[in-house]
Design a protein around this motif. Structure first.
Motif, PDB file in Angstrom:
ATOM      1  N   CYS A 195      18.883  31.407  -3.277  1.00 38.06           N
ATOM      2  CA  CYS A 195      19.451  31.288  -1.934  1.00 38.06           C
ATOM      3  C   CYS A 195      18.545  32.065  -0.975  1.00 38.06           C
ATOM      4  N   GLN A 214      16.913  22.822  -2.246  1.00 39.47           N
ATOM      5  CA  GLN A 214      18.250  23.382  -2.129  1.00 39.47           C
ATOM      6  C   GLN A 214      18.507  23.821  -0.685  1.00 39.47           C
ATOM      7  N   ALA A 215      17.535  24.440  -0.059  1.00 42.76           N
ATOM      8  CA  ALA A 215      17.697  24.967   1.292  1.00 42.76           C
ATOM      9  C   ALA A 215      17.753  23.867   2.341  1.00 42.76           C
ATOM     10  N   GLU A 216      17.182  22.703   2.067  1.00 40.79           N
ATOM     11  CA  GLU A 216      17.175  21.617   3.050  1.00 40.79           C
ATOM     12  C   GLU A 216      18.576  21.128   3.384  1.00 40.79           C
ATOM     13  N   ARG A 249      21.311  22.936   3.585  1.00 40.96           N
ATOM     14  CA  ARG A 249      22.134  23.942   4.244  1.00 40.96           C
ATOM     15  C   ARG A 249      22.402  23.627   5.717  1.00 40.96           C
ATOM     16  N   PRO A 250      21.410  23.251   6.530  1.00 40.81           N
ATOM     17  CA  PRO A 250      21.707  22.944   7.941  1.00 40.81           C
ATOM     18  C   PRO A 250      22.654  21.750   8.094  1.00 40.81           C
ATOM     19  N   ARG A 293      25.048  20.818   6.046  1.00 33.81           N
ATOM     20  CA  ARG A 293      26.411  21.270   5.727  1.00 33.81           C
ATOM     21  C   ARG A 293      26.992  22.082   6.874  1.00 33.81           C
ATOM     22  N   ALA A 294      26.177  22.966   7.454  1.00 33.37           N
ATOM     23  CA  ALA A 294      26.648  23.784   8.574  1.00 33.37           C
ATOM     24  C   ALA A 294      27.011  22.901   9.762  1.00 33.37           C
TER      25      ALA A 294
END
Length: 67
Positions: free
Chosen positions: A13, A37-39, A41-42, A44-45
């Motif tokens: 993370c 994995q980090a792609e 995150r935005p 989902r937010a």
């Protein structure tokens, strides 16, 4: 990762502290899914924000029997 099975995948993370938490070799290896994995995150937010702003939460059933 040297002792992990051949099909193991490294995830983190972000932000990752290279050289302290993870080596460059592991972070940049084909077994790393860190940036994949980090792609998400935005997105989902943004989905949560839109749900809250547009009142979409009222479409879902109440989860608690006390509400």
């Amino acid at each position: 990762m040297a002792e992990a099975s051949p099909h193991a995948v490294f995830m983190h993370c972000l932000p990752a502290h290279r050289g302290q938490e993870v080596t460059n070799a592991v972070m940049d290896s084909p077994q790393s899914a860190v940036f994949d994995q980090a792609e998400g995150r935005p997105a989902r937010a943004e989905a949560i924000l839109m749900l809250l702003l547009w009142g979409g939460a009222s479409r879902f059933p109440v989860r608690s029997a006390h509400a």
